[in-house]
Design an enzyme around this catalytic site. Structure first.
Site, PDB file in Angstrom:
ATOM      1  N   HIS B   7     -51.238  27.367 -14.579  1.00 27.71           N
ATOM      2  CA  HIS B   7     -51.119  28.823 -14.441  1.00 27.71           C
ATOM      3  C   HIS B   7     -50.326  29.423 -15.588  1.00 27.71           C
ATOM      4  CE1 HIS B   7     -47.436  27.397 -12.269  1.00 27.71           C
ATOM      5  NE2 HIS B   7     -46.875  28.423 -12.880  1.00 27.71           N
ATOM      6  N   HIS B  79     -43.744  32.324 -18.283  1.00 23.62           N
ATOM      7  CA  HIS B  79     -43.900  30.914 -18.653  1.00 23.62           C
ATOM      8  C   HIS B  79     -45.345  30.476 -18.517  1.00 23.62           C
ATOM      9  CE1 HIS B  79     -43.185  30.337 -14.206  1.00 23.62           C
ATOM     10  NE2 HIS B  79     -44.094  29.396 -14.362  1.00 23.62           N
ATOM     11  N   GLU B 130     -43.564  24.958 -18.211  1.00 26.02           N
ATOM     12  CA  GLU B 130     -43.400  24.216 -16.958  1.00 26.02           C
ATOM     13  C   GLU B 130     -44.395  23.066 -16.970  1.00 26.02           C
ATOM     14  OE1 GLU B 130     -44.336  26.526 -13.460  1.00 26.02           O
ATOM     15  OE2 GLU B 130     -43.513  25.019 -12.094  1.00 26.02           O
TER      16      GLU B 130
END
Lengths: 135, 135
Positions: B7, B79, B130
């Site tokens: 994502h 992010h 991430e």
């Protein structure tokens, strides 16, 4: 209306170092650098399987990413590109809802040889959004 | 090593307005809001077919995205999350190459119930990265 995420673009000050990071440290597959003087950028695409990351390095004078890199010299996420089935219909729908299209509002040919448009970040949660004609 | 783009996260000051923008103006499919008090955020996922956009709104005191929104009150890309097959092996490989892992370096359970880690933006082109355990 909104289609697939075509790519996420990351502006970088040094394409060689950025490519090495993604290739060697992160173990990703990179395209050859592509020079797009009419867009003022050199691009490298990273294939992550389901979508692409686009690394952008300024090319020539007046690169559209020069100001971004002045504010964020280490680089950073620059824009996000969604595919749409009909870029003209999408543009007209968004404009009728008050969204601002950058430039003269007419699609230009982007890095994939397809029509693209950019939408004003102030209308999209502080995010520069590119639309690309799908298919 | 680098797997799919799981994502892209966008920090937003007002989840209601952000959800309406993606649902009504952009015609996207949204999940129900999910409150994650242990992460200090409320999240909504937008399914764009090949990946997801994650809208993040601060929740409670000391939300990790509060500082970001102070600097960018309209919101912005926060992010990017990549999947990896083995998050411990990925972490150890990155650390051995000098990359910094945020926090205590141990994976936490993220919004999808899977182990996640965050990498220092200064080591990744100004981008907060991430990593999420795949599968």
């Amino acid at each position: 209306m909104l289609g697939r995420l075509n790519h996420v673009a990351i502006a970088v000050p040094d394409m060689k170092a950025a490519s090495a990071l993604y290739r060697d440290t992160l173990g990703a597959r990179l395209s050859e650098p592509q020079l797009l003087p009419e867009h003022g950028v050199t691009v490298v695409f990273i294939d992550v399987g389901n979508t692409k990351i686009e690394l952008l390095e300024p090319l020539g004078e007046n690169s559209p990413i020069a100001t971004f890199l002045e504010k964020s010299p280490a680089g950073g996420m620059h824009h996000i590109c969604y595919e749409v089935d009909d870029i003209i219909a999408a543009r007209d729908r968004l404009k009728s809802q008050g969204a601002r299209v950058l430039g003269d509002g007419e699609p230009k040919i982007g890095a994939h040889g397809k029509p693209v448009l950019f939408l004003h970040p102030k209308d999209f949660l502080g995010t520069l959004v590119e639309l690309e004609q799908a298919g």
